[in-house]
Design an enzyme around this catalytic site. Structure first.
Site, PDB file in Angstrom:
ATOM      1  N   TYR A   1     -10.424  -2.304  -3.050  1.00 12.18           N
ATOM      2  CA  TYR A   1      -9.551  -2.906  -2.046  1.00 12.18           C
ATOM      3  C   TYR A   1      -8.543  -1.924  -1.455  1.00 12.18           C
ATOM      4  CZ  TYR A   1      -6.579  -3.034  -6.170  1.00 12.18           C
ATOM      5  OH  TYR A   1      -5.872  -2.681  -7.299  1.00 12.18           O
TER       6      TYR A   1
ATOM      7  N   PRO B   1      -4.698   3.704  -4.319  1.00  9.52           N
ATOM      8  CA  PRO B   1      -4.815   2.872  -5.516  1.00  9.52           C
ATOM      9  C   PRO B   1      -3.455   2.348  -5.977  1.00  9.52           C
ATOM     10  CG  PRO B   1      -5.192   5.184  -6.048  1.00  9.52           C
ATOM     11  CD  PRO B   1      -5.079   5.088  -4.562  1.00  9.52           C
ATOM     12  N   HIS B   2      -3.427   1.050  -6.235  1.00 11.45           N
ATOM     13  CA  HIS B   2      -2.212   0.390  -6.701  1.00 11.45           C
ATOM     14  C   HIS B   2      -2.597  -0.921  -7.366  1.00 11.45           C
ATOM     15  CE1 HIS B   2      -3.108  -1.359  -2.791  1.00 11.45           C
ATOM     16  NE2 HIS B   2      -2.479  -2.454  -3.208  1.00 11.45           N
ATOM     17  N   ALA B   3      -1.704  -1.421  -8.173  1.00 10.49           N
ATOM     18  CA  ALA B   3      -1.872  -2.716  -8.823  1.00 10.49           C
ATOM     19  C   ALA B   3      -0.645  -3.565  -8.494  1.00 10.49           C
ATOM     20  CB  ALA B   3      -2.015  -2.541 -10.334  1.00 10.49           C
TER      21      ALA B   3
END
Length: 149
Positions: free
Chosen positions: A52, A62-64
């Site tokens: 995503y 990239p991350h959460a």
């Protein structure tokens, strides 16, 4: 843009997308921006929803979610020696990763806006891709960041 020298990594060698994520996200953990499980959160999210965070050809963010281990707002930038595929038809292969963590949505949006403006600068992207050392990469990112203010 990058506040600590260890958060800029040029020409890293990775074997696949998981290794790329681990390589890109580890500096955030080591600098105290995330808990150890933050990287695991990005991998778990990727397995559930796909990559995503691929935002442009060759570029990943990239991350959460904050509750997955973000402790402070931060960004680490990594370029790869050889691009890797994440399974995204339009953006693979990836050579540039902006690993980010944010403790709230506003900080997340501000960071994405700054990155978006950088992605529109093809000359800067070429310079980032050509940076051979961490120091060169850091210098380029910080020169760009100061020029925007």
């Amino acid at each position: 843009m990058v506040q600590h020298p260890r958060l800029a990594q040029a020409k890293r060698k990775v074997t696949d997308w998981r290794h790329a994520l681990d390589t890109a996200l580890t500096p955030l953990y080591e600098a105290g921006y995330t808990r150890m499980e933050y990287c695991r959160g990005v991998v778990d999210n990727t397995l559930e929803w796909g990559p995503y965070y691929l935002v442009a050809p060759g570029v990943a963010l990239p991350h959460a979610r904050p509750e997955q281990g973000a402790l402070a707002n931060g960004i680490a930038v990594t370029t790869l020696e050889e691009p890797v595929c994440f399974g995204h038809d339009e953006c693979d292969p990836v050579w540039l990763l902006f690993a980010l963590c944010a403790t709230n949505a506003n900080a997340h949006l501000e960071t994405i806006q700054r990155i978006s403006s950088l992605l529109g600068d093809q000359a800067m992207l070429a310079q980032l891709r050509d940076a051979r050392t961490d120091g060169q990469l850091l210098e380029l990112l910080n020169a760009r960041g100061h020029g925007e203010k």
